[in-house]
Design a protein around this motif. Sequence first.
Motif, PDB file in Angstrom:
ATOM      1  N   TYR A  12       0.434 -48.663  42.270  1.00  0.00           N
ATOM      2  CA  TYR A  12       0.469 -49.240  43.614  1.00  0.00           C
ATOM      3  C   TYR A  12       1.060 -48.256  44.630  1.00  0.00           C
ATOM      4  O   TYR A  12       0.681 -48.260  45.800  1.00  0.00           O
TER       5      TYR A  12
ATOM      6  N   ALA B 190      -1.775 -59.469  46.216  1.00  0.00           N
ATOM      7  CA  ALA B 190      -2.125 -59.304  44.805  1.00  0.00           C
ATOM      8  C   ALA B 190      -0.934 -59.800  43.986  1.00  0.00           C
ATOM      9  O   ALA B 190       0.186 -59.321  44.169  1.00  0.00           O
TER      10      ALA B 190
ATOM     11  N   VAL C  57      -3.553 -59.670  39.392  1.00  0.00           N
ATOM     12  CA  VAL C  57      -3.641 -58.303  38.901  1.00  0.00           C
ATOM     13  C   VAL C  57      -2.685 -58.105  37.734  1.00  0.00           C
ATOM     14  O   VAL C  57      -1.582 -58.662  37.710  1.00  0.00           O
TER      15      VAL C  57
ATOM     16  N   PHE D  74      -9.085 -52.203  42.715  1.00  0.00           N
ATOM     17  CA  PHE D  74      -8.029 -52.837  43.507  1.00  0.00           C
ATOM     18  C   PHE D  74      -8.367 -52.742  44.993  1.00  0.00           C
ATOM     19  O   PHE D  74      -8.295 -53.741  45.733  1.00  0.00           O
TER      20      PHE D  74
END
Length: 376
Positions: free
Chosen positions: A222, A203, A281, A335
């Motif tokens: 994350y 990403a 992202v 995600f």
Amino acid sequence: MRIALFSDVYKPVTNGVVHHVAMLKHYLETWGEQVWLFVPGSSQQPDDEPNVIRIPGIPIADTGYHLSIAVDHRSRELLQQMDVIHVHHPFVSGSFGLFFSNRYNIPLVFTNHTRYDLYVKQYLPLLPSALSETALQAYFQIFSQRCAALIAPSESMAEVMRGWGVEGRIVVIPNGIDLDRFENPTCQVNRSQLGIPEDAVVAIYVGRMSGEKSVDRLLRLYRYLVQEEQESHLLLVGSGPELDDYRALAQKLGITDRVTFTGAVPYDEIPCYLKLSDFFVSASVTEVHPLSFIEAAACRLPALGIRSPGVNDLIRNGETGFIAEDNDLSFGLRFLTLVRDGDLRRRMGEAAYAFSRGLSAHNNARRVLQLYQELQ
């Protein structure tokens, strides 16, 4: 036609506005127009292109920006001869453009590249107290009345500008990129050079490492996502004033083995980093018409962003990527979907590529030139 462009910053600084102005100048000159770019700076800065006029100014730390308070005699003589003045920032260079537009009765065009309302909230502690949101709206109301036309890169951004009190003529002209540069990159960057596993789902974020881009939020999100899957890797491309802080944050969160920071990367090499990635992202909600989303789409990458005017215009939700709601759960679920579903990524990537075909710098420059001609 003799055209004056004004910008607060130019090369060697790298950001979306600089790329946009450079491409606009390039195409206008290719079509035979006479273009001068006026930008605060130092006469010691070398320029590898013609007609870049550095307005003497004081450097602001090591940002690449300069503060100028007066235009030199040579610039004044040039500006008297212009057919149109086009400013890309409303304050420092925009004030110069406004002054000379009024003085010499030259049509003034302004392109809005930034969510200034959100920037004020982000940086209010660093700005003079007078620069409140109310003062910002009052400034734009007066500024817009003196513009012959204001360019918004999307209809949703045009609505935001109207909310600022903009009363002038708003024309929607989408920003664009050099599509060929991203479809056929010539440089070579591979995962092993960056220490990224060959089988990872990468990403990528490309952009400025600063508060308004919400990279810290992306890192914190994350941290929880890496506990749910072991396939992904986060690649953060770019430099900025908070790069070291973000590296320290990744260390504190214990995710340094899953995150790679590249630091500053030459713009010509950006396509190579996109090509080795699997999806784009961003957690930013301050974008106007982010070129990085278009660049990713041109490289066949789907995108994940958070619902906001700039993002909404560049992601077709469920088709070219996902638009998450402004909460951690919505972002995280989307995600994870992109990480786990390779077929979906490929389908969305092809749709994103098709969408990007209509967003070229050539098309943007042609429509801007047509606007100039209408104002004569």
